[in-house]
Design a protein around this motif. Sequence first.
Motif, mmCIF file in Angstrom:
data_model
loop_
_atom_site.group_PDB
_atom_site.id
_atom_site.type_symbol
_atom_site.label_atom_id
_atom_site.label_comp_id
_atom_site.label_asym_id
_atom_site.label_seq_id
_atom_site.Cartn_x
_atom_site.Cartn_y
_atom_site.Cartn_z
ATOM 1 N N ARG A 191 -46.181 35.449 7.082
ATOM 2 C CA ARG A 191 -46.873 36.089 8.204
ATOM 3 C C ARG A 191 -46.370 35.454 9.495
ATOM 4 N NH1 ARG A 191 -51.483 39.197 8.984
ATOM 5 N NH2 ARG A 191 -52.669 38.829 10.911
ATOM 6 N N ALA A 192 -46.043 36.295 10.484
ATOM 7 C CA ALA A 192 -45.508 35.815 11.755
ATOM 8 C C ALA A 192 -46.248 36.476 12.906
ATOM 9 C CB ALA A 192 -44.011 36.122 11.851
ATOM 10 N N SER A 193 -46.394 35.739 14.007
ATOM 11 C CA SER A 193 -47.044 36.257 15.197
ATOM 12 C C SER A 193 -46.221 35.890 16.422
ATOM 13 C CB SER A 193 -48.462 35.683 15.327
ATOM 14 O OG SER A 193 -49.071 36.086 16.535
ATOM 15 N N GLU A 231 -45.672 40.926 8.727
ATOM 16 C CA GLU A 231 -45.779 40.375 7.383
ATOM 17 C C GLU A 231 -44.570 40.806 6.555
ATOM 18 O OE1 GLU A 231 -49.523 41.531 5.701
ATOM 19 O OE2 GLU A 231 -50.676 40.142 6.982
ATOM 20 N N GLY A 232 -44.138 39.911 5.671
ATOM 21 C CA GLY A 232 -43.024 40.201 4.783
ATOM 22 C C GLY A 232 -43.254 39.586 3.420
ATOM 23 N N ASN A 233 -42.942 40.346 2.379
ATOM 24 C CA ASN A 233 -43.240 39.903 1.009
ATOM 25 C C ASN A 233 -41.986 39.731 0.161
ATOM 26 O OD1 ASN A 233 -45.351 39.172 -0.817
ATOM 27 N ND2 ASN A 233 -45.055 41.104 -1.916
ATOM 28 N N VAL A 234 -40.807 39.723 0.804
ATOM 29 C CA VAL A 234 -39.556 39.645 0.034
ATOM 30 C C VAL A 234 -38.744 38.412 0.435
ATOM 31 C CG1 VAL A 234 -39.417 42.106 -0.471
ATOM 32 C CG2 VAL A 234 -38.436 41.238 1.670
ATOM 33 N N GLY A 235 -39.452 37.346 0.864
ATOM 34 C CA GLY A 235 -38.751 36.134 1.277
ATOM 35 C C GLY A 235 -38.109 35.408 0.104
ATOM 36 N N ASP A 256 -32.960 30.568 4.038
ATOM 37 C CA ASP A 256 -34.161 31.398 3.939
ATOM 38 C C ASP A 256 -33.827 32.778 4.501
ATOM 39 O OD1 ASP A 256 -36.580 29.542 3.188
ATOM 40 O OD2 ASP A 256 -35.404 28.432 4.673
ATOM 41 N N GLN A 257 -34.447 33.789 3.910
ATOM 42 C CA GLN A 257 -34.286 35.140 4.430
ATOM 43 C C GLN A 257 -35.513 35.964 4.081
ATOM 44 O OE1 GLN A 257 -30.676 36.000 2.113
ATOM 45 N NE2 GLN A 257 -31.828 37.609 1.042
ATOM 46 N N ASN A 258 -35.835 36.908 4.960
ATOM 47 C CA ASN A 258 -36.979 37.774 4.720
ATOM 48 C C ASN A 258 -36.862 39.001 5.619
ATOM 49 O OD1 ASN A 258 -39.368 38.657 3.602
ATOM 50 N ND2 ASN A 258 -40.639 36.983 4.383
ATOM 51 N N THR A 259 -37.547 40.058 5.236
ATOM 52 C CA THR A 259 -37.700 41.250 6.056
ATOM 53 C C THR A 259 -39.188 41.442 6.293
ATOM 54 O OG1 THR A 259 -35.701 42.289 5.165
ATOM 55 C CG2 THR A 259 -37.328 43.738 6.204
ATOM 56 N N THR A 274 -30.436 33.954 12.467
ATOM 57 C CA THR A 274 -30.217 35.264 13.075
ATOM 58 C C THR A 274 -31.433 36.150 12.851
ATOM 59 O OG1 THR A 274 -27.821 35.138 12.710
ATOM 60 C CG2 THR A 274 -28.748 37.320 13.110
ATOM 61 N N PHE A 275 -31.931 36.748 13.923
ATOM 62 C CA PHE A 275 -32.960 37.779 13.854
ATOM 63 C C PHE A 275 -32.262 39.121 14.060
ATOM 64 C CE2 PHE A 275 -37.216 35.583 15.121
ATOM 65 C CZ PHE A 275 -36.927 34.506 14.297
ATOM 66 N N THR A 276 -32.562 40.092 13.208
ATOM 67 C CA THR A 276 -31.981 41.427 13.331
ATOM 68 C C THR A 276 -33.104 42.450 13.471
ATOM 69 O OG1 THR A 276 -30.064 40.801 11.983
ATOM 70 C CG2 THR A 276 -30.481 43.155 12.269
ATOM 71 N N ILE A 277 -33.131 43.147 14.603
ATOM 72 C CA ILE A 277 -34.121 44.196 14.830
ATOM 73 C C ILE A 277 -33.616 45.455 14.129
ATOM 74 C CG2 ILE A 277 -35.448 45.475 16.532
ATOM 75 C CD1 ILE A 277 -35.784 42.388 16.632
ATOM 76 N N ILE A 278 -34.297 45.871 13.072
ATOM 77 C CA ILE A 278 -33.855 47.019 12.274
ATOM 78 C C ILE A 278 -34.361 48.325 12.860
ATOM 79 C CG2 ILE A 278 -33.961 48.089 9.981
ATOM 80 C CD1 ILE A 278 -34.196 45.211 8.844
ATOM 81 N N ASP A 279 -35.648 48.385 13.164
ATOM 82 C CA ASP A 279 -36.227 49.536 13.851
ATOM 83 C C ASP A 279 -37.484 49.067 14.565
ATOM 84 O OD1 ASP A 279 -38.431 49.599 11.974
ATOM 85 O OD2 ASP A 279 -37.211 50.784 10.607
ATOM 86 N N ASP A 280 -38.275 49.993 15.084
ATOM 87 C CA ASP A 280 -39.408 49.639 15.919
ATOM 88 C C ASP A 280 -40.441 48.779 15.196
ATOM 89 O OD1 ASP A 280 -40.853 49.860 18.421
ATOM 90 O OD2 ASP A 280 -42.270 51.153 17.354
ATOM 91 N N ASP A 281 -40.509 48.876 13.887
ATOM 92 C CA ASP A 281 -41.534 48.151 13.146
ATOM 93 C C ASP A 281 -40.968 47.273 12.035
ATOM 94 O OD1 ASP A 281 -44.042 48.975 14.391
ATOM 95 O OD2 ASP A 281 -43.549 50.981 13.674
ATOM 96 N N THR A 282 -39.685 46.943 12.103
ATOM 97 C CA THR A 282 -39.063 46.134 11.048
ATOM 98 C C THR A 282 -38.030 45.185 11.648
ATOM 99 O OG1 THR A 282 -39.208 48.097 9.626
ATOM 100 C CG2 THR A 282 -37.966 46.216 8.778
ATOM 101 N N PHE A 283 -38.079 43.920 11.252
ATOM 102 C CA PHE A 283 -36.988 43.013 11.571
ATOM 103 C C PHE A 283 -36.754 42.085 10.386
ATOM 104 C CE2 PHE A 283 -40.137 39.757 12.616
ATOM 105 C CZ PHE A 283 -39.461 38.553 12.448
ATOM 106 N N SER A 284 -35.550 41.568 10.306
ATOM 107 C CA SER A 284 -35.207 40.626 9.251
ATOM 108 C C SER A 284 -34.623 39.373 9.883
ATOM 109 C CB SER A 284 -34.200 41.241 8.269
ATOM 110 O OG SER A 284 -32.960 41.483 8.911
ATOM 111 N N TYR A 285 -34.593 38.306 9.113
ATOM 112 C CA TYR A 285 -33.969 37.084 9.615
ATOM 113 C C TYR A 285 -33.270 36.352 8.472
ATOM 114 C CZ TYR A 285 -37.597 34.159 7.504
ATOM 115 O OH TYR A 285 -38.417 33.533 6.606
ATOM 116 N N THR A 286 -32.299 35.560 8.844
ATOM 117 C CA THR A 286 -31.683 34.595 7.947
ATOM 118 C C THR A 286 -31.689 33.243 8.654
ATOM 119 O OG1 THR A 286 -29.445 35.008 8.797
ATOM 120 C CG2 THR A 286 -30.176 36.333 6.901
ATOM 121 N N SER A 287 -31.792 32.180 7.878
ATOM 122 C CA SER A 287 -31.802 30.838 8.429
ATOM 123 C C SER A 287 -31.009 29.932 7.506
ATOM 124 C CB SER A 287 -33.238 30.337 8.562
ATOM 125 O OG SER A 287 -33.269 29.016 9.090
#
Length: 208
Positions: free
Chosen positions: A53-55, A29-33, A191-194, A161-174
């Motif tokens: 929300r992503a699965s 889940e991300g709330n800063v899109g 679009d962008q979100n973490t 682009t998907f960026t894996i930041i750490d074990d429980d965080t990723f961000s993307y730009t589109s």
Amino acid sequence: MTATEVPAITDIRGPQKLGPLTPLVGVWEGNVGIDLSYHNNDDETGHTSYFERASFKPIGVQENGDQKLWGLNYSMTAWRHGEEGMDPFHDEIGFLLWDKANGQIMRTVVFGRGIAIQAGSAAEPHDTVLHFDAEPGDPSYGILQNRYLMERAEIKDFTSTFTIIDDDTFSYTSDLLLRLVATGTEMHHTDQNTLHRVRRFHPGSEFN
């Protein structure tokens, strides 16, 4: 390290058949899109903030002759802030695929607006920055859209682009490059979100 020393468990990796897609397994889940797009009703370009929300769930190996693909089926759904209890303004479903032998990742995605994209790029097994690119007419990584959009908001290019930041965080730009008839210009719909992992698909997880 001597022969008697045991490596830390964090230094040991399993087979990771999903390659660079491995860290994405779970619910996020991300709330800063932030969405930048042309608003038809207002005849202006503006920003929209959103919750998402992503699965990402593993699928069985896919075999095309000698080709073997490992991957995830996924969904990403977004709601404008203040409309979380209402219909989403963005919905997409698809697959993320890893072709280990050929060093390729793919994003096969359908958007609820009548758009289908097959995007991809080269990747290594432990990459943490994943690129998915497509352009109209490319026989491998191309773009399809319905006739209404083709006439009024033709997609000229897609990069994500998907960026894996750490074990429980990723961000993307589109970024969708659009030819807008309403303005007579081209614009970048971005679009962008973490996102943060809220559930693991793991037999030892309390969220399983």
